[in-house]
Design a protein around this motif. Structure first.
Motif, short mmCIF file in Angstrom:
data_model
loop_
_atom_site.label_atom_id
_atom_site.label_comp_id
_atom_site.label_asym_id
_atom_site.label_seq_id
_atom_site.Cartn_x
_atom_site.Cartn_y
_atom_site.Cartn_z
N LEU A 160 0.61 -1.17 0.47
CA LEU A 160 0.26 -0.01 -0.28
C LEU A 160 1.17 1.33 -0.12
N VAL A 161 0.74 2.37 -1.53
CA VAL A 161 1.46 3.43 -1.03
C VAL A 161 0.18 4.23 -0.82
N ILE A 162 0.95 5.97 -0.28
CA ILE A 162 0.55 6.67 0.40
C ILE A 162 0.62 8.14 -0.32
N THR A 163 0.79 8.50 -1.22
CA THR A 163 0.85 9.42 -1.66
C THR A 163 0.43 10.76 -0.88
N VAL A 164 1.31 11.61 -1.20
CA VAL A 164 1.44 13.09 0.33
C VAL A 164 2.01 14.53 -1.08
N ASP A 165 1.57 15.07 -1.38
CA ASP A 165 1.67 16.34 -1.78
C ASP A 165 1.94 16.02 -2.98
N CYS A 166 1.15 15.35 -3.76
CA CYS A 166 1.02 14.60 -4.94
C CYS A 166 0.28 13.44 -5.60
N GLY A 167 -0.03 13.32 -6.56
CA GLY A 167 -1.01 12.20 -6.55
C GLY A 167 -2.66 12.87 -7.83
N VAL A 168 -2.56 13.47 -7.11
CA VAL A 168 -4.37 13.80 -7.66
C VAL A 168 -4.33 13.81 -8.97
N THR A 169 -3.35 14.30 -9.67
CA THR A 169 -4.14 14.19 -11.67
C THR A 169 -2.32 13.17 -11.57
N SER A 170 -2.20 12.22 -11.16
CA SER A 170 -1.42 10.95 -12.18
C SER A 170 -1.85 10.02 -11.98
N PHE A 171 -2.95 10.10 -13.89
CA PHE A 171 -4.17 8.84 -14.23
C PHE A 171 -3.02 8.28 -14.09
N GLU A 172 -2.52 8.11 -15.54
CA GLU A 172 -1.16 6.55 -15.97
C GLU A 172 -0.54 6.01 -14.86
N PRO A 173 -0.06 6.94 -14.19
CA PRO A 173 0.64 5.51 -13.24
C PRO A 173 0.04 5.48 -12.41
N LEU A 174 -1.04 5.91 -11.53
CA LEU A 174 -1.61 5.07 -10.94
C LEU A 174 -2.92 4.32 -11.23
N ALA A 175 -3.10 4.49 -12.30
CA ALA A 175 -3.45 2.79 -12.90
C ALA A 175 -2.32 2.02 -13.36
N ALA A 176 -1.13 2.03 -13.74
CA ALA A 176 -0.52 1.15 -13.80
C ALA A 176 -0.65 0.57 -12.59
N ALA A 177 -0.36 0.99 -11.52
CA ALA A 177 -0.02 0.58 -10.10
C ALA A 177 -1.11 -0.43 -9.72
N ALA A 178 -2.84 0.15 -9.94
CA ALA A 178 -3.94 -1.01 -9.73
C ALA A 178 -3.51 -2.01 -10.37
N GLN A 179 -3.27 -2.06 -12.28
CA GLN A 179 -2.58 -3.21 -12.46
C GLN A 179 -2.16 -4.30 -11.84
N ALA A 180 -1.20 -3.26 -11.53
CA ALA A 180 0.15 -4.04 -10.42
C ALA A 180 -0.68 -4.74 -9.40
N GLY A 181 -1.62 -4.87 -8.73
CA GLY A 181 -2.02 -5.26 -7.71
C GLY A 181 -1.22 -4.66 -5.83
N LEU A 182 -1.29 -2.73 -6.54
CA LEU A 182 -0.53 -1.91 -5.70
C LEU A 182 -1.48 -1.29 -5.19
N GLU A 183 -1.90 -1.08 -3.61
CA GLU A 183 -3.11 0.27 -3.69
C GLU A 183 -2.53 1.37 -3.05
N VAL A 184 -3.16 1.92 -3.83
CA VAL A 184 -2.70 4.03 -3.38
C VAL A 184 -4.07 4.20 -3.02
N ILE A 185 -2.73 5.21 -1.73
CA ILE A 185 -4.29 5.87 -1.16
C ILE A 185 -3.13 7.73 -1.26
N VAL A 186 -4.34 8.81 -1.59
CA VAL A 186 -3.87 9.77 -2.01
C VAL A 186 -4.00 10.95 -1.45
N VAL A 187 -3.28 11.56 -0.17
CA VAL A 187 -2.90 12.37 0.52
C VAL A 187 -2.55 13.48 -0.38
N ASP A 188 -3.41 14.73 -1.41
CA ASP A 188 -3.40 16.42 -1.65
C ASP A 188 -3.61 16.97 -1.74
N HIS A 189 -2.97 18.34 -1.61
CA HIS A 189 -3.80 19.31 -2.33
C HIS A 189 -4.04 20.43 -2.82
#
Length: 608
Positions: A160-189
């Motif tokens: 499980l990855v927590i992105t901080v201060d980034c991630g809210v517009t990282s569509f392609e990288p987070l889609a790739a992570a999901a396909q690899a079975g990696l969960e992500v929680i985005v914490v951004d502003h």
């Protein structure tokens, strides 16, 4: 102690003290305020009239004065679950802790990202979780999550990855992570788009569907991260996790929250103000061995305030991400080893000196380009977009800030390499640069880009720079429609004499802190001061002794003044009295406490 003039002639405010063009080319204006409210503040609070004017100018009503002068978390801290997805994120992370899952925090390389990452590392380690931090390299990887890095974390066993201060517009990288079975929680502003990335939860007060934006939309990422920590801690407590464990003291990490909030230049109002005010108290206790080591190497031997956080500690934490190793700041702020802390602090201190040298070279070249382009790309267009080959991407944000301060308009500085430009932008009050950059990306002018009102970053193809300049000029013109061209101005909170710039006045001004965006440090005009001595120190600073006709004296200094017209103006005053503008700071020497004026500008009476 005089009152700033609010007189209006022909619909425009009259220049304060008649200064329409100062040594730095700015017009001096009294900061607008309600005079009756200012007087009421002074009378009710037993305050100097000038302090009452500052409160009124900051929009503080009479019934808000107590909270403003003494902000507390009890008053301002909300229920974290009021944010969309916060409950889901907290419950999922608490479950991950209980199940012993491997976690990683993926942070940005600036101070906000480093403090957010260090806060989460400290918290999850304290509750017994297995967590590591990953900070991308600014040059090789760029801003935000990237698919190769996320996949490497997955291959290393991270669940499980927590992105901080980034991630809210990282569509392609987070889609790739999901396909690899990696969960992500985005914490951004940062500003979000209508669509959200693939993630288990997206916690961001600036989601378009968020109802708490008006109240929490100005939080830095570290502020959002702190609310996440509060929420996860609450769930762990409710499930009995602390039955046989010591519950961590979350308040003890507010020094990190204060540092990140100040350095991310978010408005110091409401919750931000409370977080910084309380966090600076924690910082002064020097319990964080990394911050203590950094303060020592930087020569801070006094109680730390927002100035130390923003101008001394912050740049050093940032130096690793700018010209060194991106993870140095996070490692320094999260370590518990005093030996490692001293080593990391020394590295960052050295890198900061290197950063300053690189910055000076890039700034000199950027100013030359601005001046050369002035005829065809006038400042009245509303923004600067300056590009140069070979510029270090790690300093372009600082250079953008310098240009913004020098010319009084938003500035974007682009480092070109191989036909691609990496850019950082800084804005002025009243112009939302982040939304303009997002619109440029949506219009297909940028390869990537985002940000918030006062700062933005983007990647652009070199052959699209002309189109981008035109697009930003048009967008900014729309935002400033009816306001006329941007004129460099210096807003002042009051006028004092040399004698009036006293220790007593400084004590009252200090109560108005912490200072930053949304609550700027009061800037005063010292009228009709005579410079009895002026000399250059440190290569480009000018140190002065001021006097008045009644014999009062005041120390003053103008930093980096020899880099612009201010320095020569102070040195070549010809014995004539001058109006000086700046801020009052404590001057402690050999156990005695006095006052020193930090000079921002100067003007000759009647010659403006």
């Amino acid at each position: 102690m005089g009152s700033p003039s609010g007189d209006v002639s022909g619909g425009e405010p009259r220049p304060l003290l008649g200064v329409s063009r100062s040594a730095t080319g700015r017009r001096w204006l009294a900061r607008p305020h309600d005079e009756r409210l200012a007087l009421a503040h002074a009378q009710r609070g037993g305050l100097p009239e000038l302090v009452g004017r500052v409160l009124a100018a900051r929009g503080v009503d009479l019934d808000q004065a107590e909270d403003f002068l003494g902000p507390t978390l009890k008053r301002f801290l909300p229920d974290p679950h009021a944010l969309l997805d916060m409950q889901a994120a907290a419950e999922h992370l608490a479950d991950a802790v209980r199940r012993g899952r491997r976690l990683a925090v993926f942070g940005d390389y600036d101070v906000d990202g480093a403090t957010s990452s260090a806060l989460l590392v400290r918290f999850f380690r304290a509750v017994g979780a297995d967590i590591q931090a990953y900070i991308p390299d600014r040059i090789n990887e760029g801003y935000g999550p990237n698919a190769p890095a996320l996949l490497r974390l997955r291959e290393a066993g991270v669940d499980l990855v927590i992105t901080v201060d980034c991630g809210v517009t990282s569509f392609e990288p987070l889609a790739a992570a999901a396909q690899a079975g990696l969960e992500v929680i985005v914490v951004d502003h940062h500003k979000a788009e209508p669509a959200l990335p693939t993630a288990r939860a997206v916690v961001n007060p600036n989601r378009l569907d968020e109802t708490m934006t008006d109240r929490l939309g100005t939080l830095a990422a570290v502020g959002v991260s702190f609310l996440l920590v509060v929420a996860v801690n609450r769930v762990l407590r409710a499930t009995g996790w602390y039955a046989n464990r010591v519950e961590p003291d979350l308040m003890g990490w507010l020094d990190l929250v204060a540092l990140g909030t100040v350095c991310d230049v978010v408005p110091l109002v409401g919750l931000n103000r409370a977080l910084v005010a309380q966090g600076l108290k924690v910082m002064s206790r020097r319990n964080n061995v990394g911050l203590a080591a950094l303060a020592d190497v930087a020569g801070i031997n006094e109680r730390m305030d927002a100035y130390h956080a923003g101008y001394i500690l912050g740049p050093r934490v940032n130096a690793g991400g700018r010209v060194g190793r991106a993870d140095l700041g996070t490692r320094l702020l999260s370590t518990e080893d005093p030996v490692e802390a001293r080593d990391l602090a020394a590295q960052l201190h050295t890198l900061n000196a290197e950063r300053r040298a690189i910055e000076a070279l890039v700034l000199e070249e950027a100013i030359a380009l601005v001046e050369a382009q002035a005829a065809t790309d006038p400042l009245a267009a509303g923004a600067l977009v300056i590009a140069g080959a070979g510029w270090h991407p790690g300093v372009i944000g600082i250079v953008a800030s310098r240009l913004k301060e020098r010319y009084g308009v938003p500035a974007c500085v682009v480092a070109l390499e191989g036909g691609i430009g990496k850019a950082s932008g800084r804005s002025v009050r009243g112009i939302d640069l982040g939304s303009a950059v997002i619109a440029a990306r949506q219009a297909g002018l940028l390869m990537a880009g985002g940000g918030h009102a006062m700062a933005a970053g983007f990647t652009v193809a070199e052959d699209r720079l002309a189109d981008l300049r035109a697009f930003l000029a048009e967008r900014i013109a729309q935002q400033t429609a009816g306001q006329g061209p941007l004129v460099p101005t210096l807003h002042l909170d009051g006028v004092v004499s040399v004698r009036g710039a006293s220790v007593d006045l400084l004590g009252h001004i200090t109560r108005l802190g912490p200072f930053g965006t949304g609550n700027s440090e009061p800037r005063l005009a010292v009228a009709d001061a005579r410079i009895v001595r002026a000399d250059v120190v440190g290569g480009n600073h000018v140190r002065c002794i001021l006097s008045s006709v009644d014999g009062a004296r005041l120390k003053a200094i103008a930093f980096r003044a020899m880099d612009e017209d201010l320095g020569p103006a102070l040195l070549n005053h010809g014995g004539r009295p001058m109006h000086l503008a700046g801020t009052l700071r404590a001057d402690r020497w050999n156990g005695a406490e006095g006052v020193q004026l930090t000079i921002d500008d100067a003007a000759l009476p009647g010659a403006s």
